[in-house]
Enzyme design. Structure first.
Site, PDB file in Angstrom:
ATOM      1  N   SER A  44      62.829  85.942  90.481  1.00 38.46           N
ATOM      2  CA  SER A  44      63.297  86.510  89.210  1.00 38.46           C
ATOM      3  C   SER A  44      64.706  87.096  89.283  1.00 38.46           C
ATOM      4  O   SER A  44      65.349  87.268  88.256  1.00 38.46           O
ATOM      5  CB  SER A  44      62.333  87.569  88.687  1.00 38.46           C
ATOM      6  OG  SER A  44      62.393  88.740  89.457  1.00 38.46           O
ATOM      7  N   LYS A  86      64.334  94.491  89.345  1.00 39.99           N
ATOM      8  CA  LYS A  86      64.972  94.104  88.084  1.00 39.99           C
ATOM      9  C   LYS A  86      66.310  94.818  87.952  1.00 39.99           C
ATOM     10  O   LYS A  86      66.619  95.737  88.682  1.00 39.99           O
ATOM     11  CB  LYS A  86      64.091  94.461  86.876  1.00 39.99           C
ATOM     12  CG  LYS A  86      62.702  93.857  86.896  1.00 39.99           C
ATOM     13  CD  LYS A  86      62.723  92.350  86.804  1.00 39.99           C
ATOM     14  CE  LYS A  86      61.324  91.787  86.994  1.00 39.99           C
ATOM     15  NZ  LYS A  86      61.311  90.366  87.206  1.00 39.99           N
TER      16      LYS A  86
END
Length: 186
Positions: A44, A86
């Site tokens: 990700s 993230k």
């Protein structure tokens, strides 16, 4: 008559046990409150971070509560078993939206240089790197986060939602392993 001024010597084994206990307590405290290694699991954050890289994470910043837009952070999953890596896109009070692959924060176009190569590849292939989404208002006490690999990332747009400040464990400072890929992350 025995000399009363002589100090009683500790047993050498007891001294070693005390030294080891202090070292373990110190190491535990440092890992719990100051820094901790985390392993990137998944794609990700690709290309910024690769699967299986080990990160050095600054946990002091969690207690200070001062994160900046663009920081790469470690987030506790709701079950406290999983962790997510993230990038903070929106701070409390911000509005965030993407239109035609352009990020707008508080109505202003926001550059994302860490995505330049990926955006070029996406444009050449005829698709958007980041799908459009309508303006999201980030409430107090929360962050809007996204992965750099926007096509596969589960983040504030999909699955994770807005992240409470107390779920942000710390800020990634650098990749520490593998040794041939040591580099700063923010």
């Amino acid at each position: 008559m025995p000399d009363k001024s002589a100090k009683k010597k500790n047993h050498p084994v007891l001294e070693w046990i005390i030294a080891i206990a202090v070292a373990v307590l110190l190491a535990f405290s440092i890992r719990m409150f100051i820094f901790e290694p985390y392993v990137v699991d998944g794609d990700s954050m690709d290309p910024t971070l690769q699967n299986s890289e080990k990160l050095f994470v600054n946990k002091i910043i969690h207690y200070i509560g001062k994160f900046d837009r663009g920081d790469i952070v470690i987030i506790n999953g709701e079950d406290n078993k999983e962790h997510y890596v993230k990038r903070i896109i929106g701070l409390p009070g911000d509005t965030v939206e993407v239109t035609n692959d352009v990020l707008y924060v508080n109505g202003k176009e926001t550059k994302e240089p860490y995505l330049d190569e990926r955006k070029r590849e996406a444009e050449e292939s005829g698709f958007q790197l980041t799908n459009d989404f309508e303006e999201v208002k980030v409430p107090a006490g929360k962050y809007f986060v996204m992965g750099d690999n926007r096509q596969v990332s589960m983040d504030s747009r999909t699955g994770l939602g807005l992240i409470e400040t107390d779920r942000v464990i710390g800020k990634s400072e650098f990749v520490m392993l593998p040794l041939n890929k040591i580099r700063a992350t923010n």
